[in-house]
Scaffold this motif. Structure first.
Motif: not given
Length: 369
Positions: A36-49
């Motif tokens: 999700f983070a690599i794909n810039d999809r919702p569901g993870v926090s900005a910090e995790t991304r």
């Protein structure tokens, strides 16, 4: 965009592939969160991304696009199959810079460009049918809109995403992005008119091309409004020898044009070369009964395309400058939006061209010596 579970670091290092699991283990989070983070999809926090992207850079992870395409039903490929002569494709610096711009937008998104030049419109359409049947590309870039052009409708029927560089498409089958040169012909003619030119010739390319028709219409309208003494319009099919021959024929007429506008810098440079040769060898006597002197006896010359050729020629050639690379980049970005399913407007205009005045129009009309 789906992601492969495995990825490779540069093959030359012989290093083991870094996977999404490796990144997840490094950070102590799930593989889903990493995806999700690599794909810039919702569901993870900005910090995790942020942490995931730092780990990606640190570990050297890159997607495996073959697996990625298989998992997402995408080929990660954009098609480009312009129907032009081989000489036209190699000579036109605008098209080369356009393709460079396309690459600058596609590469960061992991897309490649499948370049397939064609010899005719029928061949180009056959290529689209083949690509569609084999699901070879995710979308295509169209150029050179023609009168009653069948390609936009065909691509719509084939279900192939497409954008048009130029246009707009009168039937709105595909969105388009065109360079705003609606006033360019007027700008060129005003410049020539301000120098005293009343007899002007326009050597165009292909009469079937949409932009050529628009330029001819603008030329005729200006001539009528300004009551020019005479105009000449010839179509060369982008043949440089044909342009040079027509130029010399017009210069030998009873009242020759005092200014010439050419569709491309190749046509302009070839015609300038022919004039220089005729003038310097005293082979050209104008219709007004006087021998031309090089370079003072040259007519004014303007090109609709700009390149180093215009700067290097003697005299240097006044031309219309467009940033072809930026144009290609914007066209590719628009297509990627269409491929992603985003709604885009039917037609957009960008990059108003600039007239670059050089030696070929630097002086007013003077009697031929």
């Amino acid at each position: 965009m789906g992601l492969a579970r495995g990825a490779s670091s540069p093959a030359s290092t012989g290093a083991q592939r870094v996977s999404l699991k490796d990144i997840a283990d490094e950070l102590g989070i799930s593989q889903t969160a990493v995806s999700f983070a690599i794909n810039d999809r919702p569901g993870v926090s900005a910090e995790t991304r942020r942490r995931v992207k730092e780990a990606v850079a640190k570990l050297g992870w890159t997607p495996v696009y073959a697996a990625q395409a298989l998992g997402s039903s995408k080929t990660m490929t954009i098609g480009f199959a312009p129907a032009r002569s081989a000489q036209g494709l190699t000579d036109e610096t605008f098209m080369l810079h356009f393709m460079v711009g396309v690459h600058t937008s596609l590469s960061p998104k992991g897309y490649g460009l499948l370049y397939r030049p064609c010899r005719s419109l029928n061949e180009e359409m056959s290529v689209y049918r083949d690509w569609a049947s084999r699901k070879r590309v995710d979308g295509v870039i169209l150029v050179d809109l023609r009168a009653d052009d069948p390609r936009p409708k065909l691509l719509k029927e084939l279900g192939v995403c497409a954008v048009l560089a130029g246009g707009p498409d009168p039937n709105n089958y595909v969105p388009s992005l065109s360079i705003d040169d609606s006033r360019t012909m007027g700008t060129m003619l005003k410049h020539l008119s301000s120098l005293g030119h009343r007899r002007i010739a326009y050597l165009s390319g292909d009469s079937n091309l949409d932009y050529s028709q628009g330029r001819v219409s603008a030329f005729r309208s200006f001539a009528k409004r300004r009551k020019l003494e005479s105009i000449n319009i010839e179509f060369t099919n982008f043949d440089a020898e044909q342009a040079a021959m027509l130029t010399l024929e017009m210069l030998r007429s009873p009242k020759p044009p005092t200014a010439f506008i050419y569709e491309t810098e190749i046509l302009a440079a070839a015609s300038l070369h022919a004039m220089a040769e005729a003038y310097t060898t005293r082979q050209l006597e104008t219709g007004e009964g006087q021998s031309a002197v090089y370079p003072n006896g040259l007519p004014a010359i303007v090109s609709f395309e700009d390149s180093f050729i215009c700067e290097a020629a003697y005299p240097s050639i006044t031309s219309v400058h467009r940033d072809a690379s930026e144009y290609g980049a914007k066209v590719a970005k628009l297509l990627l939006k269409v491929v992603a399913g985003e709604q885009v407007s039917g037609n957009r205009r960008i990059l108003t061209p600039k007239l670059v005045v050089r030696d070929s129009t630097a002086r007013s009309v003077a009697p031929i010596e």
